[in-house]
Design a protein around this motif. Sequence first.
Motif, mmCIF file in Angstrom:
data_model
loop_
_atom_site.group_PDB
_atom_site.id
_atom_site.type_symbol
_atom_site.label_atom_id
_atom_site.label_comp_id
_atom_site.label_asym_id
_atom_site.label_seq_id
_atom_site.Cartn_x
_atom_site.Cartn_y
_atom_site.Cartn_z
ATOM 1 N N LYS A 271 -52.821 4.265 -35.867
ATOM 2 C CA LYS A 271 -52.840 2.864 -36.228
ATOM 3 C C LYS A 271 -52.854 2.013 -35.041
ATOM 4 O O LYS A 271 -51.965 2.094 -34.272
ATOM 5 C CB LYS A 271 -51.729 2.533 -37.186
ATOM 6 N N THR A 272 -53.669 0.780 -35.246
ATOM 7 C CA THR A 272 -53.495 -0.227 -34.185
ATOM 8 C C THR A 272 -53.173 -1.500 -34.807
ATOM 9 O O THR A 272 -52.973 -1.858 -35.962
ATOM 10 C CB THR A 272 -54.718 -0.446 -33.552
ATOM 11 N N ARG A 273 -52.856 -2.199 -33.903
ATOM 12 C CA ARG A 273 -52.508 -3.693 -34.196
ATOM 13 C C ARG A 273 -53.220 -4.677 -33.068
ATOM 14 O O ARG A 273 -53.107 -4.123 -32.022
ATOM 15 C CB ARG A 273 -50.995 -4.060 -34.390
ATOM 16 N N LYS A 274 -53.265 -5.895 -33.335
ATOM 17 C CA LYS A 274 -53.922 -6.600 -32.328
ATOM 18 C C LYS A 274 -52.754 -7.578 -31.776
ATOM 19 O O LYS A 274 -51.752 -8.084 -32.719
ATOM 20 C CB LYS A 274 -55.089 -7.765 -33.052
ATOM 21 N N ASP A 275 -52.955 -8.004 -30.568
ATOM 22 C CA ASP A 275 -51.940 -8.549 -29.969
ATOM 23 C C ASP A 275 -52.275 -10.156 -30.087
ATOM 24 O O ASP A 275 -53.370 -10.473 -30.887
ATOM 25 C CB ASP A 275 -51.507 -8.601 -28.525
ATOM 26 N N ARG A 276 -51.704 -11.141 -29.489
ATOM 27 C CA ARG A 276 -51.842 -12.475 -29.729
ATOM 28 C C ARG A 276 -53.353 -12.914 -29.296
ATOM 29 O O ARG A 276 -53.814 -14.049 -29.631
ATOM 30 C CB ARG A 276 -50.815 -13.474 -29.196
ATOM 31 N N PHE A 277 -53.849 -12.077 -28.510
ATOM 32 C CA PHE A 277 -55.310 -12.664 -27.702
ATOM 33 C C PHE A 277 -56.249 -11.906 -28.673
ATOM 34 O O PHE A 277 -57.552 -11.771 -28.330
ATOM 35 C CB PHE A 277 -55.162 -12.254 -26.326
ATOM 36 N N GLY A 278 -55.806 -11.146 -29.552
ATOM 37 C CA GLY A 278 -56.969 -10.395 -30.551
ATOM 38 C C GLY A 278 -57.428 -8.947 -30.153
ATOM 39 O O GLY A 278 -58.414 -8.388 -30.570
ATOM 40 N N VAL A 279 -56.710 -8.534 -29.079
ATOM 41 C CA VAL A 279 -56.893 -7.165 -28.307
ATOM 42 C C VAL A 279 -56.149 -6.154 -29.137
ATOM 43 O O VAL A 279 -54.885 -6.021 -29.448
ATOM 44 C CB VAL A 279 -56.365 -7.102 -26.863
ATOM 45 N N GLU A 280 -56.990 -5.209 -29.322
ATOM 46 C CA GLU A 280 -56.327 -3.875 -30.087
ATOM 47 C C GLU A 280 -55.395 -3.175 -29.400
ATOM 48 O O GLU A 280 -55.628 -2.823 -28.073
ATOM 49 C CB GLU A 280 -57.442 -2.861 -30.731
ATOM 50 N N ARG A 281 -54.196 -2.870 -29.839
ATOM 51 C CA ARG A 281 -53.072 -2.009 -28.979
ATOM 52 C C ARG A 281 -52.764 -0.901 -29.858
ATOM 53 O O ARG A 281 -52.834 -0.854 -31.353
ATOM 54 C CB ARG A 281 -51.942 -3.062 -28.512
ATOM 55 N N ILE A 282 -52.185 0.205 -29.357
ATOM 56 C CA ILE A 282 -51.731 1.445 -30.052
ATOM 57 C C ILE A 282 -50.502 1.707 -29.245
ATOM 58 O O ILE A 282 -50.260 1.667 -27.946
ATOM 59 C CB ILE A 282 -52.854 2.443 -29.873
ATOM 60 N N GLN A 283 -49.498 2.728 -29.993
ATOM 61 C CA GLN A 283 -48.441 3.215 -29.232
ATOM 62 C C GLN A 283 -48.575 4.307 -28.430
ATOM 63 O O GLN A 283 -48.038 4.441 -27.343
ATOM 64 C CB GLN A 283 -47.370 3.481 -30.331
#
Length: 403
Positions: A271-283
């Motif tokens: 699962k991913t989530r977007k940071d405040r700049f809209g960039v996908e991030r993952i653990q």
Amino acid sequence: MATISKAQRTKPTRGSQRLVLLCIVVFAFLLLLSSVISTGKLGLPSQQTLIDYFVWSPRGKRQHTLSEKYLYWGNRIDCPGKNCETCAGLGHQESSLRCALEEAMFLNRTFVMPSGMCINPIHNKKGILNRSENKSTEEGWVGSSCAMDSLYDIDLISEKIPVILDNSKTWHIVLSTSMKLEERGIAHVRGVSRQRLKESHYSNLLIINRTASPLAWFVECKDRSNRSAVMLPYSFLPNMAASNLRNAAEKIKAQLGDYDAIHVRRGDKLKTRKDRFGVERIQFPHLDRDTRPEFILRRIEKQIPRGRILFIGSNERTPGFFSPLAIRYKLAYSSNFSEILDPIIKNNYQLFMLERLVMMGAKTYFKTFREYETDLTLTDDPKKNKNWEIPVYTMDKRKEEAS
């Protein structure tokens, strides 16, 4: 020679009557002594139901005694809001369960285990077992929970740590007894250290109610990150699987013969989530890459020779996802053994427990994440990571040249 009359033969002598009376008194004293040991004070009237139960209960399985004391942590494991739909997965719940069992060991108490374990619907899709090359199903198993004794062999666990279920007759009688004993029966504790529970007046109580955290039991284990402080090995609960699951695993291992195994954890870990700049991030930045077939082949080729049988346990449900591995190995899944599994598997937790037993029996076994230094793994990402990073999908050129 004097003869014994018929009346003398049938009527007990005064001496034998005294002997029988003495035996009854001694037996009653022993029961009273057990009651004193259990509560620290005289409590025979309050213990009468316990006495009846323990003296007259049928033998066979492990028997609990009047001298036992009990540890209760709650009726659900790691369910925020006590809602099954928000429960963590099997591995997370097992970590918490192991934590509670360790405390019971430390306090030398019988652990009152929840009679059921919640199953989050996202972990309970039938597609994991009904694997197919050309179709996928999102159909789920019926129910949001399962009986604990359908997952674990309670008697086998009790050989190490005495355990009863919270829906058992034993627990109902113990609860009734604790209410009659009043202040000597039960204490509701929160934030009290294990050491204090063991050494203070709490040690004499029949029941200690830990009232563990409603969010996650494992927060009660202060040294959970210190492996040297762990009393039970991480392999303890996986090896305590219910007998029908162990028997089925043995049948599958016998049919596989000489085989290797990989556990591929994808699904919920991607699962991913977007940071405040809209960039996908993952653990786990490399996990998606490292658990794809082309990268798995590269990772395992030195340890697992070509042509070997490779058993794959995974929560990846994409049809044909692992097919590229067939260019080098003979692939095997749980779905290949439906005649063994269909009669016994009712949910994915049972399936996960059985697959673990099969994978642990492999000649060479690659896990997804490292748990011990000697583990072979598919990824170098740590199993626990609080940071959210940008995913990496290409091979590091330096690593590629080194391999």
